[in-house]
Scaffold this motif. Sequence first.
Motif, PDB file in Angstrom:
ATOM      1  N   UNK A  90       0.801  -1.231   0.000  1.00 17.89           N
ATOM      2  CA  UNK A  90       0.000   0.000   0.000  1.00 17.89           C
ATOM      3  C   UNK A  90       0.834   1.281   0.000  1.00 17.89           C
ATOM      4  N   UNK A  91       2.174   1.163  -0.216  1.00 19.36           N
ATOM      5  CA  UNK A  91       2.969   2.383  -0.333  1.00 19.36           C
ATOM      6  C   UNK A  91       2.739   2.993  -1.706  1.00 19.36           C
ATOM      7  N   UNK A  92       2.979   4.300  -1.837  1.00 23.65           N
ATOM      8  CA  UNK A  92       2.736   5.021  -3.077  1.00 23.65           C
ATOM      9  C   UNK A  92       4.054   5.241  -3.796  1.00 23.65           C
ATOM     10  N   UNK A  93       4.131   4.790  -5.049  1.00 20.37           N
ATOM     11  CA  UNK A  93       5.333   4.999  -5.863  1.00 20.37           C
ATOM     12  C   UNK A  93       5.110   6.206  -6.756  1.00 20.37           C
ATOM     13  N   UNK A  94       6.029   7.150  -6.707  1.00 23.62           N
ATOM     14  CA  UNK A  94       5.903   8.375  -7.494  1.00 23.62           C
ATOM     15  C   UNK A  94       7.172   8.597  -8.297  1.00 23.62           C
ATOM     16  N   UNK A  95       7.027   9.159  -9.458  1.00 21.81           N
ATOM     17  CA  UNK A  95       8.157   9.445 -10.332  1.00 21.81           C
ATOM     18  C   UNK A  95       8.648  10.852 -10.038  1.00 21.81           C
ATOM     19  N   UNK A  96       9.869  10.936  -9.499  1.00 26.49           N
ATOM     20  CA  UNK A  96      10.416  12.245  -9.133  1.00 26.49           C
ATOM     21  C   UNK A  96      11.260  12.849 -10.250  1.00 26.49           C
ATOM     22  N   UNK A  97      11.334  12.163 -11.383  1.00 32.32           N
ATOM     23  CA  UNK A  97      12.143  12.689 -12.468  1.00 32.32           C
ATOM     24  C   UNK A  97      11.467  13.938 -13.058  1.00 32.32           C
ATOM     25  N   UNK A  98      12.244  14.995 -13.305  1.00 32.12           N
ATOM     26  CA  UNK A  98      11.654  16.195 -13.904  1.00 32.12           C
ATOM     27  C   UNK A  98      11.168  15.922 -15.318  1.00 32.12           C
ATOM     28  N   UNK A  99      10.058  16.527 -15.656  1.00 34.73           N
ATOM     29  CA  UNK A  99       9.487  16.355 -16.990  1.00 34.73           C
ATOM     30  C   UNK A  99      10.106  17.383 -17.924  1.00 34.73           C
ATOM     31  N   UNK A 100      10.664  16.927 -19.052  1.00 34.33           N
ATOM     32  CA  UNK A 100      11.264  17.835 -20.019  1.00 34.33           C
ATOM     33  C   UNK A 100      10.191  18.718 -20.634  1.00 34.33           C
ATOM     34  N   UNK A 101      10.530  19.980 -20.777  1.00 31.60           N
ATOM     35  CA  UNK A 101       9.586  20.934 -21.344  1.00 31.60           C
ATOM     36  C   UNK A 101       9.422  20.697 -22.846  1.00 31.60           C
ATOM     37  N   UNK A 102       8.180  20.752 -23.304  1.00 31.59           N
ATOM     38  CA  UNK A 102       7.874  20.626 -24.734  1.00 31.59           C
ATOM     39  C   UNK A 102       7.079  21.862 -25.139  1.00 31.59           C
ATOM     40  N   UNK A 103       7.618  22.608 -26.091  1.00 26.60           N
ATOM     41  CA  UNK A 103       6.971  23.850 -26.507  1.00 26.60           C
ATOM     42  C   UNK A 103       6.821  23.894 -28.022  1.00 26.60           C
ATOM     43  N   UNK A 104       5.687  24.407 -28.445  1.00 27.97           N
ATOM     44  CA  UNK A 104       5.395  24.585 -29.852  1.00 27.97           C
ATOM     45  C   UNK A 104       5.407  26.077 -30.157  1.00 27.97           C
ATOM     46  N   UNK A 105       6.282  26.475 -31.083  1.00 26.45           N
ATOM     47  CA  UNK A 105       6.378  27.877 -31.503  1.00 26.45           C
ATOM     48  C   UNK A 105       5.593  28.059 -32.791  1.00 26.45           C
ATOM     49  N   UNK A 106       4.828  29.137 -32.869  1.00 19.27           N
ATOM     50  CA  UNK A 106       3.986  29.374 -34.046  1.00 19.27           C
ATOM     51  C   UNK A 106       4.105  30.813 -34.513  1.00 19.27           C
ATOM     52  N   UNK A 107       4.205  30.987 -35.819  1.00 26.44           N
ATOM     53  CA  UNK A 107       4.200  32.316 -36.420  1.00 26.44           C
ATOM     54  C   UNK A 107       2.898  32.497 -37.196  1.00 26.44           C
ATOM     55  N   UNK A 108       2.664  33.722 -37.654  1.00 24.54           N
ATOM     56  CA  UNK A 108       1.419  33.990 -38.374  1.00 24.54           C
ATOM     57  C   UNK A 108       1.576  35.152 -39.333  1.00 24.54           C
ATOM     58  N   UNK A 109       0.629  35.240 -40.266  1.00 23.28           N
ATOM     59  CA  UNK A 109       0.618  36.338 -41.232  1.00 23.28           C
ATOM     60  C   UNK A 109      -0.434  37.385 -40.907  1.00 23.28           C
ATOM     61  N   UNK A 110      -0.895  37.390 -39.660  1.00 22.97           N
ATOM     62  CA  UNK A 110      -1.900  38.359 -39.241  1.00 22.97           C
ATOM     63  C   UNK A 110      -1.266  39.569 -38.537  1.00 22.97           C
ATOM     64  N   UNK A 111      -0.408  39.297 -37.536  1.00 20.52           N
ATOM     65  CA  UNK A 111       0.235  40.409 -36.835  1.00 20.52           C
ATOM     66  C   UNK A 111       1.739  40.225 -36.650  1.00 20.52           C
ATOM     67  N   UNK A 112       2.284  39.084 -37.085  1.00 22.82           N
ATOM     68  CA  UNK A 112       3.721  38.877 -37.015  1.00 22.82           C
ATOM     69  C   UNK A 112       4.262  38.529 -35.650  1.00 22.82           C
ATOM     70  N   UNK A 113       3.397  38.391 -34.649  1.00 20.50           N
ATOM     71  CA  UNK A 113       3.861  38.012 -33.315  1.00 20.50           C
ATOM     72  C   UNK A 113       4.167  36.516 -33.255  1.00 20.50           C
ATOM     73  N   UNK A 114       4.856  36.084 -32.221  1.00 17.74           N
ATOM     74  CA  UNK A 114       5.214  34.679 -32.046  1.00 17.74           C
ATOM     75  C   UNK A 114       4.430  34.124 -30.864  1.00 17.74           C
ATOM     76  N   UNK A 115       3.691  33.048 -31.107  1.00 11.76           N
ATOM     77  CA  UNK A 115       2.896  32.409 -30.064  1.00 11.76           C
ATOM     78  C   UNK A 115       3.603  31.139 -29.617  1.00 11.76           C
ATOM     79  N   UNK A 116       3.669  30.941 -28.299  1.00 11.84           N
ATOM     80  CA  UNK A 116       4.351  29.778 -27.734  1.00 11.84           C
ATOM     81  C   UNK A 116       3.334  28.966 -26.939  1.00 11.84           C
TER      82      UNK A 116
END
Length: 346
Positions: A29-55
């Motif tokens: 009945x002990x609880x096993x937990x994963x203490x490993x840090x989760x790698x960041x996953x990011x999606x970068x997006x550009x556009x032809x509307x205002x030229x800003x960058x969305x993350x």
Amino acid sequence: MKTTRLTKITIFSLFTTISLLSCSDDDDNSVAMDDQPVASVQLYASNNSDGNITIYDVTDQSAVTTSTLITASLAADGVYYNQDEDFLLQASRSDLGLEGYNTTSILTSGTTINVDADGTNDMESPREVAVNGNLIVVADNADVDGDTTTPDGRLFIYRKSGNNITLRNTIITDFKLWGITFKGDDLFAIVDTTNQLAVFTDFLNNTTDMSLSATKTIAVEGIVRTHGLTYDVQSDVMILTDIGEASNGQDDGGFHYIEGFTNKFNTLSEGATLALDQQVRVSGSATLMGNPVDVAYDATTQTVYIAEAGNGGGQILAFNNFESGGNIAPFINNSLAAASSVYLSK
């Protein structure tokens, strides 16, 4: 000289955040937990509307968050991020050059960013960006010779050294360009207005201004007009988007998922066709794809991310569980006006 504007409107959108905790019970009945840090996953997006960058932070796909960085560009296309250098790059369609930004990972949403690495303004219609080491290739789909009956395009090769981005050489192609991506030292390129895919082997060895024909070109059965592409080396997967008819930007688009791509491509001769039964096609009204102009792929989660330029005015879509193909709905659907390019960083 950089493009300036008097006003820009920033829209900061935030997906609903759901906190999830995963655990398992052992016999004691002990609880096993994963203490490993989760790698960041990011999606970068550009556009032809205002030229800003969305993350989009897609580390936890059930709790996606969105932030926006404000640029001086009015419209942009190809986007790229180097996590090791914390360097963000996009091709400005209003300024007709590359614009690079340093240390953007520490910035909050709504921050106006100044150009740190400013490329020369050489292009006419920049589209996709592909990076290999310190060399940056940009596909330009403007007509080169002024004769629309003779398809052509240009590949601009830039060298980055610190904050300097300089033009190394220019390659003129004998077909109209859109998406490009590297597979090792080979550059794969979309033959715009067709269902064809071309490759230039050892592309960067061409160091002078020249005209260059592709090493090999194939057709892809099932595609009407392809635009975006991405290749994942670890899974040997190539993904191509199909915008369908240019006049329909709402519901005739799709993407093709090709496993074991290297062998399938290499066994085809020049001008041959990759059969539909060797691919997985996702398309139909439920997909919300009408004009999918670019694509990114996460092989770890088997997620396909799409920059959709037409349906709903522009959206960022994400698909999983697509192995059987067909008319499936995206599990992420976020509005982004005139979305033009996506790049996945992990």
